[in-house]
Scaffold this active site. Structure first.
Site, short mmCIF file in Angstrom:
data_model
loop_
_atom_site.label_atom_id
_atom_site.label_comp_id
_atom_site.label_asym_id
_atom_site.label_seq_id
_atom_site.Cartn_x
_atom_site.Cartn_y
_atom_site.Cartn_z
N SER A 126 0.87 -1.18 0.00
CA SER A 126 0.00 0.00 0.00
C SER A 126 0.91 1.22 0.00
CB SER A 126 -0.84 0.00 1.28
OG SER A 126 -1.43 1.26 1.52
N TYR A 167 -2.13 -1.17 10.44
CA TYR A 167 -2.09 -1.30 8.98
C TYR A 167 -0.77 -0.75 8.42
CZ TYR A 167 -3.96 -1.06 4.19
OH TYR A 167 -4.17 -1.23 2.83
P1 NAD Z 1 -11.55 -6.22 0.29
O1 NAD Z 1 -12.11 -6.06 1.67
O2 NAD Z 1 -12.41 -5.91 -0.88
O3 NAD Z 1 -10.98 -7.69 0.10
C1 NAD Z 1 -10.25 -8.33 1.11
C2 NAD Z 1 -10.19 -9.80 0.82
O4 NAD Z 1 -9.52 -10.45 1.92
C3 NAD Z 1 -11.56 -10.46 0.71
O5 NAD Z 1 -11.54 -11.47 -0.28
C4 NAD Z 1 -11.74 -11.09 2.08
O6 NAD Z 1 -12.64 -12.19 2.09
C5 NAD Z 1 -10.33 -11.52 2.35
N1 NAD Z 1 -10.12 -11.82 3.77
C6 NAD Z 1 -10.46 -11.07 4.85
N2 NAD Z 1 -10.16 -11.72 5.99
C7 NAD Z 1 -9.63 -12.91 5.61
C8 NAD Z 1 -9.14 -14.03 6.32
N3 NAD Z 1 -9.13 -14.06 7.66
N4 NAD Z 1 -8.67 -15.10 5.63
C9 NAD Z 1 -8.68 -15.08 4.27
N5 NAD Z 1 -9.13 -14.04 3.53
C10 NAD Z 1 -9.60 -12.98 4.21
O7 NAD Z 1 -10.23 -5.32 0.28
P2 NAD Z 1 -9.32 -4.72 -0.91
O8 NAD Z 1 -9.44 -3.24 -0.87
O9 NAD Z 1 -9.55 -5.43 -2.17
O10 NAD Z 1 -7.88 -5.05 -0.32
C11 NAD Z 1 -7.05 -6.06 -0.82
C12 NAD Z 1 -5.61 -5.75 -0.45
O11 NAD Z 1 -5.23 -4.52 -1.05
C13 NAD Z 1 -5.37 -5.59 1.06
O12 NAD Z 1 -4.13 -6.17 1.41
C14 NAD Z 1 -5.31 -4.09 1.22
O13 NAD Z 1 -4.56 -3.71 2.34
C15 NAD Z 1 -4.65 -3.68 -0.08
N6 NAD Z 1 -4.85 -2.28 -0.43
C16 NAD Z 1 -6.10 -1.79 -0.64
C17 NAD Z 1 -6.24 -0.46 -0.97
C18 NAD Z 1 -7.58 0.15 -1.22
O14 NAD Z 1 -7.64 1.37 -1.29
N7 NAD Z 1 -8.64 -0.61 -1.35
C19 NAD Z 1 -5.12 0.36 -1.08
C20 NAD Z 1 -3.87 -0.18 -0.85
C21 NAD Z 1 -3.74 -1.50 -0.53
#
Ligand code: NAD
Length: 260
Positions: free
Chosen positions: A142, A155
């Site tokens: 991130s 985080y």
């Molecule tokens: P999201 O909430 O849409 O998806 C998260 C996924 O993780 C889902 O499939 C969920 O079921 C899974 N998950 C949650 N708990 C779990 C567990 N205990 N075991 C297995 N799977 C589990 O989130 P997202 O925004 O798509 O985020 C995905 C990644 O991208 C994360 O690592 C997040 O930190 C990173 N990220 C997101 C953003 C953003 O702005 N959305 C920015 C930077 C980084």
């Protein structure tokens, strides 16, 4: 062994992970999905992707909070497709609170999922990848792996940590044709971001619009969210031969956030 490459994407029932899994399948890889959610909905997603991409798509519902579950998921993915070429550590959660009020169990959960699960999956996959002289590991970090924001102690710590893990694995895999890189997105409008808007409204006493414009996109100079498809496109590129010498990098998709 299948002719097709095989990928495992953690947290791929939603958001960025689902986008990456879809793009890797459409690039011709067999894919293991993982993540939480409604079983019927996940089965619909799995079957649709398999049909549309013309590859095999399986689902492993492992809860990645525990190390042994991560390792078992990797072992099962290797057994199911006979190989594991691409491992994407994407599963992640968020919690927003001032550090003096930050619940200890939230700290532990975020470190377990956002950082330790990647250690456990890589630990389980590395021997297989080294022995086959091929592996592409992508960790979803991130912008918060480079810089901090208030109220996100766990985080930010986990995301800084995963960039360090990425560099270490890159060095260990270097002469085995195992590459490890991180992608560092700015804000992408997924359920993870949607869900933190109410907490940030509460923590900062702001409206929804203020949180989006003055907090989330305040640091993003383009004033636009990054898109899931852009993150997925970079992940596919990192698995292509053109990226063979990219190793140990943390590549930003943040509209210029961390250029400041
Ligand atoms: P999201 O909430 O849409 O998806 C998260 C996924 O993780 C889902 O499939 C969920 O079921 C899974 N998950 C949650 N708990 C779990 C567990 N205990 N075991 C297995 N799977 C589990 O989130 P997202 O925004 O798509 O985020 C995905 C990644 O991208 C994360 O690592 C997040 O930190 C990173 N990220 C997101 C953003 C953003 O702005 N959305 C920015 C930077 C980084």
């Amino acid at each position: 062994m299948s002719e097709r490459k095989a990928a495992l994407v953690t947290g791929s029932t939603s958001g960025i992970g689902l986008g990456i899994a879809t793009a890797l399948a459409k690039a011709g890889m067999d894919v293991t999905l993982n993540g939480l959610g409604d079983p019927a909905e996940i089965e619909r997603t799995r079957a649709a992707l398999e049909r549309e991409a013309g590859v095999r798509v399986r689902y492993d519902g492992a809860d990645l909070m525990a190390g042994e579950a991560c390792a078992a998921m990797v072992r099962d993915a290797i057994a199911a497709f006979g190989r594991l070429d691409v491992l994407v550590n994407n599963a992640g959660i968020q919690f927003v609170a001032p550090i003096e009020d930050f619940p200890v169990e939230k700290w532990n959960a975020i470190i377990a999922l956002n950082l330790s699960s990647a250690f456990h999956t890589i630990r389980a996959a590395m021997g297989h990848m080294k022995a086959r002289r091929y592996g592409r590991i992508i960790n979803i970090a991130s912008a918060h792996g480079h810089v901090a924001s208030p109220f996100k102690a766990a985080y930010v710590a986990a995301k800084h940590g995963i960039i360090g893990l990425t560099k270490t694995v890159a060095l260990e895999g270097a002469t085995f044709n195992v590459r490890c890189n991180a992608i560092a997105p700015g804000y992408v409008l997924t359920p993870l971001v949607e869900n933190q808007i109410p907490d940030t409204m509460k923590a900062r006493g702001m409206s929804r619009e203020q949180v989006i414009n003055d907090v989330l996109l305040a640091a993003q100079p383009t004033k636009e969210f990054a898109r899931v498809e852009e993150v997925a496109g970079l992940a596919v590129f990192l698995t292509s031969p053109a990226a063979d010498q990219i190793n140990g990098a943390a590549l930003n998709i943040d509209g210029g956030w961390t250029a400041q």
